[in-house]
Design a protein around this motif. Sequence first.
Motif, PDB file in Angstrom:
ATOM      1  N   ALA A   1     -10.060  -9.609  -2.423  1.00 39.43           N
ATOM      2  CA  ALA A   1     -10.221  -8.762  -1.236  1.00 39.43           C
ATOM      3  C   ALA A   1      -8.984  -7.912  -0.974  1.00 39.43           C
ATOM      4  O   ALA A   1      -9.089  -6.790  -0.463  1.00 39.43           O
ATOM      5  N   ALA A   2      -7.812  -8.444  -1.329  1.00 41.18           N
ATOM      6  CA  ALA A   2      -6.560  -7.735  -1.046  1.00 41.18           C
ATOM      7  C   ALA A   2      -5.937  -7.108  -2.292  1.00 41.18           C
ATOM      8  O   ALA A   2      -4.776  -6.702  -2.270  1.00 41.18           O
ATOM      9  N   TYR A   3      -6.699  -6.998  -3.383  1.00 43.19           N
ATOM     10  CA  TYR A   3      -6.151  -6.505  -4.637  1.00 43.19           C
ATOM     11  C   TYR A   3      -5.716  -5.045  -4.496  1.00 43.19           C
ATOM     12  O   TYR A   3      -6.511  -4.163  -4.148  1.00 43.19           O
ATOM     13  N   ALA A   4      -4.461  -4.767  -4.761  1.00 44.57           N
ATOM     14  CA  ALA A   4      -3.910  -3.429  -4.523  1.00 44.57           C
ATOM     15  C   ALA A   4      -4.350  -2.410  -5.568  1.00 44.57           C
ATOM     16  O   ALA A   4      -4.476  -1.221  -5.279  1.00 44.57           O
ATOM     17  N   ALA A   5      -4.596  -2.870  -6.802  1.00 40.73           N
ATOM     18  CA  ALA A   5      -4.898  -1.938  -7.888  1.00 40.73           C
ATOM     19  C   ALA A   5      -6.297  -1.346  -7.801  1.00 40.73           C
ATOM     20  O   ALA A   5      -6.567  -0.289  -8.384  1.00 40.73           O
TER      21      ALA A   5
END
Length: 747
Positions: free
Chosen positions: A459-463
Amino acid sequence: MTKSHDVSVQDFNDEDSNVSSNPTFESVLNARLSRRNILRGSIGSMATAVLGTSVLSACGGGNDEPAPGPVPQFTPIEKLSFAAVAKSLEDKVTVPVGYTASVIYALGDPLRAATADYKNDGTDADFENRAGDHHDGMEWFGLGADGKASLTSVDRGLLAMNHEATTDEKLSSFFLHADGGKSTLPRPAAEVDKEVNIHGISVVEVKKAADGKWSYTKDSAFNFRLTPWSDVELSGPLRGHALAKTKYSPTAVKTRGTINNCGTGKSPWGSFLTGEENWVGYFARGAADDAARGDKSVVALKRYSSVQGGASRHGWETAGTEDKYQRFNNSKTGASADGSDDYRNELNTFGYIVEIDAYDKTKAAKKRSALGRFAHESAVFGKAEAGKPLAVYMGDDSRGEYIYKFVSEAVWDAADASPASRIAAGDKYLDKGKLYVAKFNADGKGQWIELAMSNTAIAAYAAYKFADQADICVNTRLAADAVGATKMDRPEWCSVNPKNGEVYYALTNNSARRVDATGSQVTVDSANPRAYSDVHKAKSSPQLGNSHGHILRLKEDAAGAAATGFSWDVYLFGAEADASTSNINLSNLTGDQDFSSPDGLAFSPSTGICWIQTDDGAYTDVTNCMMLAGLPGAVGDGAKKTLSYTKADGSKLDVDTYVGKAPAADTLKRFLVGSIACEITGLAETPDGKALFVNIQHPGETTAMANIANPSKYTSQWPSNAGYGAGKRPRSATIVITKNDGGRIGS
């Protein structure tokens, strides 16, 4: 898995798009490349039976099947009684003394009475009604005397098989065309039509005659093809989703066909599963497509090796303005916001496990998106237990990619073993569930990590910003990157040991595995512990990395299919027999057992034999590809072994791995060696274990296109040199192996 022999063309089977910083076992380990110094000894000759003349017989379906009897039981054998086959560089297929192998179904063989016999000179047409090329994964589906599905029939059945690819030089599938075809752009439509139609799958009826000989039934009502132009439904989270909208299906409910099909599987309810492997290479994107898109789809495309301006494998998109050709151009060319007026989303409809009813060609095939999208090999079910969910095990065959498991939401109902509709049963078990990726630890344990929006790492994956579960299922590699899955040495086929339920994975090789890794290379770790230098007589520079591959196995924790933890070790390390036992030949293989690049992997449901098939580039200076028979033990039957390396800076590095019990002479033997430049792949057997079907893929693929008019310069003329079929152009083909005394194979 098919190799390309033309180094000027991108090898789509050696894709390496995983540039994530994921651990290759919790980031353990850098080290200086170890070196091997191998002296190859001569191999003593032994008497073997050579594949001889086989005559094709086109017969109709008869009613002389034996009355159905009890379902053959699983009765494992304790030792392998045949004499091991010697390594060979000859242009023939060799099996042990006491066995016979015959060709029964080859590229171009007609599937209906109206289609002419194959001339094999490049002038043949009507390929949508012929056997496709590059025979690969394969499953047996029994037919009773009443023409219905049978678990007991051992004399008549259907073979459902993949047709993975073509034998190419540059753009052209040159053995298909009279003059070798056109290897420049634009490609002629007539050539493209042939090449497209030899991909996909075929279902063909086979039968044993009263004299014990097998043949395929040319005009069987069961025979059919599924090609890249056939309608296929989308199923699971992707169905109706914005990511699958195309000009062909603006409502995102279907796509055209399946392509580059490699491994297979058979469901507990009797359907055929086929995996789409190196599909991305068949599609192209324009040189300015990244800017035209201007959104996160660019990230996803690059993660799957779809680069703007990159050439497609065959240039099919250049064959004309017809829609069927333009769908191979995945550029954003339309004005719509959602892609419903072009094929910018076409790639999102490929890379799945496809379910097919082999018995009923009127039933639409379905792509099961809940199982994830990647370079699929086989899809293998764990033990089906009433009241418990089903587990499906899968691998992503690219360098540094991952191992996966899908666990169904529905629990198994034994009544579904004979459902009214096999595809409806697939809807029940394969459209809803949990998708997991594996992380292997250095202590011989591991975890299954769920790929879901509830996982904060996703959910918080930056890529890449995931929108929902469908986005995860389409961009599974990115989700696996996000949770820190373990990069593996090209996971090929997997299989489940019927004796104890343990799961085996063929890790075929990894030329990017290093001790001191840089760039896109990956470091050695416990489950992928080898990095060495191997000498190949025909190559100017050493082969680096893990060039011979290994077979890893895992045992689920007490929860079984639903377990989130497991134990693991390595059943076998591929190696040459005379290699160092300290860091290469860790399984102590002998000259009757040594192998390289395990690929096809399947357990016999009759005997418990683990069949190991190779697709090798590292050992082909010594032997053609092969198939071995193994009788494995269990996870933990061996011992921990420490590999010692010296890093580039001079420091020492020790890597612990877990090696299964070294095989005895009667628990691992070479059973078959193939013809020149072929891959051994695909395996199915009758329920009694007395007939074994094996595919010989792309013999003679090292032939140069310039030699198309000179058969004497073909590197292989198999199977015509074994008495099968017209012409001398090499052909992928299915063989059947039987024991001369009528017994079970391997016993």
